[in-house]
Design an enzyme around this catalytic site. Structure first.
Site, PDB file in Angstrom:
ATOM      1  N   ASP A   1      32.071   5.283  17.598  1.00  0.00           N
ATOM      2  CA  ASP A   1      32.191   4.404  16.425  1.00  0.00           C
ATOM      3  C   ASP A   1      30.861   3.729  16.115  1.00  0.00           C
ATOM      4  O   ASP A   1      30.442   3.632  14.966  1.00  0.00           O
ATOM      5  CB  ASP A   1      33.252   3.323  16.668  1.00  0.00           C
ATOM      6  CG  ASP A   1      34.643   3.926  16.602  1.00  0.00           C
ATOM      7  OD1 ASP A   1      34.755   5.092  16.170  1.00  0.00           O
ATOM      8  OD2 ASP A   1      35.607   3.244  17.002  1.00  0.00           O
TER       9      ASP A   1
ATOM     10  N   HIS B   1      11.485  22.241  20.913  1.00  0.00           N
ATOM     11  CA  HIS B   1      12.357  21.973  22.063  1.00  0.00           C
ATOM     12  C   HIS B   1      13.764  21.534  21.668  1.00  0.00           C
ATOM     13  O   HIS B   1      14.746  22.045  22.203  1.00  0.00           O
ATOM     14  CB  HIS B   1      11.686  20.914  22.953  1.00  0.00           C
ATOM     15  CG  HIS B   1      12.507  20.473  24.102  1.00  0.00           C
ATOM     16  ND1 HIS B   1      13.011  21.366  25.029  1.00  0.00           N
ATOM     17  CD2 HIS B   1      12.945  19.234  24.485  1.00  0.00           C
ATOM     18  CE1 HIS B   1      13.708  20.698  25.937  1.00  0.00           C
ATOM     19  NE2 HIS B   1      13.687  19.402  25.637  1.00  0.00           N
TER      20      HIS B   1
ATOM     21  N   GLU C   1      -1.372  20.940  21.808  1.00  0.00           N
ATOM     22  CA  GLU C   1      -1.078  20.161  20.597  1.00  0.00           C
ATOM     23  C   GLU C   1      -2.292  20.203  19.658  1.00  0.00           C
ATOM     24  O   GLU C   1      -2.167  20.394  18.449  1.00  0.00           O
ATOM     25  CB  GLU C   1      -0.794  18.722  21.035  1.00  0.00           C
ATOM     26  CG  GLU C   1       0.037  17.893  20.118  1.00  0.00           C
ATOM     27  CD  GLU C   1       0.286  16.527  20.740  1.00  0.00           C
ATOM     28  OE1 GLU C   1       1.387  16.001  20.575  1.00  0.00           O
ATOM     29  OE2 GLU C   1      -0.626  15.963  21.410  1.00  0.00           O
TER      30      GLU C   1
HETATM   31  C1  HEM Z   1      15.816  16.379  23.871  1.00  0.00           C
HETATM   32  C2  HEM Z   1      11.693  16.064  26.384  1.00  0.00           C
HETATM   33  C3  HEM Z   1      13.554  19.004  29.779  1.00  0.00           C
HETATM   34  C4  HEM Z   1      17.409  19.721  26.999  1.00  0.00           C
HETATM   35  C5  HEM Z   1      14.546  16.025  24.275  1.00  0.00           C
HETATM   36  C6  HEM Z   1      13.677  15.120  23.562  1.00  0.00           C
HETATM   37  C7  HEM Z   1      12.527  15.030  24.278  1.00  0.00           C
HETATM   38  C8  HEM Z   1      12.665  15.870  25.430  1.00  0.00           C
HETATM   39  C9  HEM Z   1      11.299  14.185  23.936  1.00  0.00           C
HETATM   40  C10 HEM Z   1      13.981  14.411  22.220  1.00  0.00           C
HETATM   41  C11 HEM Z   1      14.670  13.118  22.389  1.00  0.00           C
HETATM   42  C12 HEM Z   1      16.167  13.222  22.460  1.00  0.00           C
HETATM   43  O1  HEM Z   1      16.811  13.838  21.596  1.00  0.00           O
HETATM   44  O2  HEM Z   1      16.717  12.658  23.392  1.00  0.00           O
HETATM   45  C13 HEM Z   1      11.849  16.831  27.529  1.00  0.00           C
HETATM   46  C14 HEM Z   1      10.849  16.989  28.556  1.00  0.00           C
HETATM   47  C15 HEM Z   1      11.372  17.796  29.517  1.00  0.00           C
HETATM   48  C16 HEM Z   1      12.702  18.167  29.079  1.00  0.00           C
HETATM   49  C17 HEM Z   1       9.473  16.341  28.522  1.00  0.00           C
HETATM   50  C18 HEM Z   1      10.798  18.268  30.812  1.00  0.00           C
HETATM   51  C19 HEM Z   1       9.835  17.660  31.461  1.00  0.00           C
HETATM   52  C20 HEM Z   1      14.732  19.499  29.305  1.00  0.00           C
HETATM   53  C21 HEM Z   1      15.535  20.501  29.947  1.00  0.00           C
HETATM   54  C22 HEM Z   1      16.616  20.724  29.144  1.00  0.00           C
HETATM   55  C23 HEM Z   1      16.499  19.836  28.014  1.00  0.00           C
HETATM   56  C24 HEM Z   1      15.219  21.170  31.295  1.00  0.00           C
HETATM   57  C25 HEM Z   1      17.756  21.696  29.346  1.00  0.00           C
HETATM   58  C26 HEM Z   1      17.599  22.922  29.784  1.00  0.00           C
HETATM   59  C27 HEM Z   1      17.341  18.823  25.970  1.00  0.00           C
HETATM   60  C28 HEM Z   1      18.407  18.614  25.012  1.00  0.00           C
HETATM   61  C29 HEM Z   1      17.942  17.653  24.102  1.00  0.00           C
HETATM   62  C30 HEM Z   1      16.601  17.298  24.534  1.00  0.00           C
HETATM   63  C31 HEM Z   1      19.776  19.284  25.010  1.00  0.00           C
HETATM   64  C32 HEM Z   1      18.694  17.074  22.916  1.00  0.00           C
HETATM   65  C33 HEM Z   1      18.605  17.972  21.724  1.00  0.00           C
HETATM   66  C34 HEM Z   1      19.430  17.423  20.571  1.00  0.00           C
HETATM   67  O3  HEM Z   1      20.612  17.147  20.781  1.00  0.00           O
HETATM   68  O4  HEM Z   1      18.886  17.262  19.489  1.00  0.00           O
HETATM   69  N1  HEM Z   1      13.903  16.480  25.401  1.00  0.00           N
HETATM   70  N2  HEM Z   1      12.948  17.569  27.876  1.00  0.00           N
HETATM   71  N3  HEM Z   1      15.339  19.114  28.133  1.00  0.00           N
HETATM   72  N4  HEM Z   1      16.277  18.012  25.657  1.00  0.00           N
HETATM   73 FE1  HEM Z   1      14.594  17.855  26.730  1.00  0.00          FE
END
Ligand code: HEM
Length: 494
Positions: free
Chosen positions: A215, A339, A268
């Site tokens: 909500d 990502h 970058e």
């Molecule tokens: C989102 C960084 C590892 C899955 C994000 C975001 C950042 C980030 C900056 C955007 C903020 C957010 O939506 O919360 C990183 C970094 C990683 C890492 C620096 C490793 C050092 C991983 C891994 C997975 C993962 C290993 C899965 C295999 C996701 C998912 C989201 C996300 C599912 C949300 C996407 C969405 O719902 O829009 N990550 N991440 N991340 N990350 Fe990562």
């Protein structure tokens, strides 16, 4: 049910005790099992209910503070402290269940969990186990998470637990995490959002389970009407085979992911240079905006959290989760390999392959990560920094492994030659390190038809360019798969 599954424990300091029990003798195994059940009996474990009640008490205290202008900073700190306690949670690996000789009917049955992370290296293109850090090369039986906003209070519980573990433990490895509350320039600020070491606000998009959270997301801070942030309970919970009727647990993936910040910045910049060449060819030196856009193309959000699919400059802030990729079917605003687009395609699979959205949404994970190493956005060459990545789900193969393996590591997802996920994509050891690994990036933000001014007259060219980044800049240093047992199961282990 334990806490930190349906909602993050939210504490800024965390200690992870990676336990290898001494399971040689029946006596030692009994003591190890009693240790696990003792965590419940002694009320050390934070239950989901307790976490919920504490969160409410915390909100009440905050409301009191807001309504009382005369209150001092010291009183504020004391009041908030009194409204929370140390979070403690425990999880057990399949190797742990076997080594403790727990009755087989207690064993959760997820195939990847049963195999353990060391056996999944080839599936995920992880570095070989011999290259992992010592805390992870050993057999890991259990993980205890202790977390608090107050480092001293956390430390005393960690000491207490280590003392309890003496006598029937071969090894207790420790990893410590800190939520980095930093302003954009890297200055520490307790009221700043949490960032990871590449500088991006993290933890923005999460599946929500509690009606209150759903909500709030829908009605506050601009609201959400284009993306449904809610998720069904079976996305993260499974019936605990060792628990009573109301006993539910969850599978947790744990991975220590080292971040090479300098390498990420170099990539970058390489991307920013190309962006500058297309955006302003007469003055092709990248501007700060080009560099910010390059980072946003890699992550899918600007450092402040603004989704790049929404706009080409930062400024919306970290809160909006109200977006899909519907308006960007060609990946000219947010590249397919960014990502967040790789790890949650928000409908891309429906558009591309006609797969029902409901099916794609079952792949989502619940992230519970925390950064480790120096709290800084500019680590020195010898600083080891990164993310203690934790995520909860009801199926490791269908959720975490699917994202890592089928999406992030797959250069042909969403389309042929989309490229690897520039943050977490891992390359097959035997894959040729050539241009086929290049990703495709928008030439001009949001533009489908671009003019090439280097020819006379200018010619119309494609809307993306290929560039092979030099990453991956995230290296897996070890990990394990765990199950978070229900309280009734934990009691029965003793
Ligand atoms: C989102 C960084 C590892 C899955 C994000 C975001 C950042 C980030 C900056 C955007 C903020 C957010 O939506 O919360 C990183 C970094 C990683 C890492 C620096 C490793 C050092 C991983 C891994 C997975 C993962 C290993 C899965 C295999 C996701 C998912 C989201 C996300 C599912 C949300 C996407 C969405 O719902 O829009 N990550 N991440 N991340 N990350 Fe990562």
């Amino acid at each position: 049910m334990q806490g930190n599954i349906l909602k993050s424990h939210g504490r800024d300091h965390s200690s992870h005790l990676l336990i290898t029990f001494d399971t040689e003798t029946p006596e030692h195994r009994r003591k190890a099992r009693e240790f696990l059940s003792g965590l419940v009996e002694s009320n050390l474990i934070t239950t989901a209910l307790q976490q919920w009640e504490e969160a409410k008490a915390y909100r009440d205290v905050q409301a009191t503070i807001h309504g009382n202008g005369a209150i001092t900073d010291k009183d504020v700190a004391a009041l908030l402290l009194s409204a929370s306690s140390v979070f403690v949670g425990v999880m057990v690996s399949a190797e742990g269940y076997r080594a403790l000789k727990l009755d087989t009917r207690y064993m959760p049955d997820d195939p990847s969990f049963l195999a353990g992370a060391k056996a999944r290296v080839d599936v995920l293109q992880d570095p070989p186990v011999e290259d992992w850090e010592d805390n992870f090369t050993v057999p890991l039986h259990a993980l205890v998470i202790v977390a608090d906003d107050v480092a001293d209070r956390l430390e005393s519980v960690v000491t207490q637990l280590k003392e309890l573990l003496q006598g029937f433990c071969l090894r207790v490895g420790e990893e410590t995490g800190t939520a980095m509350r930093l302003k954009a320039d890297g200055e520490e600020d307790p009221s700043a959002p949490v960032r990871e070491h590449f500088g991006f606000v993290d933890g923005v998009s999460q599946p929500l389970f509690y009606a209150r959270d759903i909500d709030n997301a829908r009605t506050r801070r601009g609201g959400i009407d284009r993306y449904d942030p809610s998720a069904p309970l079976d996305q993260v919970l499974v019936k605990d085979p060792g628990g009573k009727d109301t006993g539910y647990g969850s599978y947790f993936v744990y991975r220590k992911l080292e971040q090479n910040v300098e390498g990420f910045r170099d990539d970058e910049m390489a991307l920013a240079k190309k962006i500058a060449e297309f955006a302003h060819p007469k003055t092709p030196t990248p501007t700060p905006e080009d560099i910010a856009l390059a980072g946003a193309y890699m992550v899918g959000r600007f450092q402040d959290g603004t989704p790049v699919v929404e706009r080409g400059v930062a400024g919306l802030g970290s809160l909006p989760n109200n977006f899909t990729f519907d308006a960007d079917p060609d990946g000219v605003r947010c590249p397919f390999q960014a990502h967040v687009r790789k790890s949650n395609p928000r409908g891309d699979k429906q558009r591309q392959f006609g797969q029902p959205l409901t099916q794609e949404r079952t792949v989502r994970i619940v992230r519970r990560a925390i950064s480790y190493g120096k709290v800084t956005l500019q680590p020195g060459p010898d600083d080891k920094v990164g993310l203690l990545f934790l995520c909860a789900q009801s199926s490791i193969a269908d959720q975490f492994e699917f994202i890592q393996n089928q999406w992030a590591n797959n250069r042909n997802f969403l389309r042929e030659h989309s490229g690897l996920d520039p943050v977490i994509g891992q390359i097959q050891q035997d894959q040729p390190d050539d241009d086929t690994l290049a990703g495709h990036w928008p030439k001009l933000y949001g533009s489908r038809n671009e003019l090439d001014f280097s020819t006379n007259p200018p010619s119309v060219v494609g809307h993306t360019f290929a560039l092979r980044l030099l990453g991956p800049w995230v290296t897996m240093k070890g990990g394990e798969y765990f199950f978070v047992p229900s309280l009734s199961a934990l009691r029965a282990y003793g």
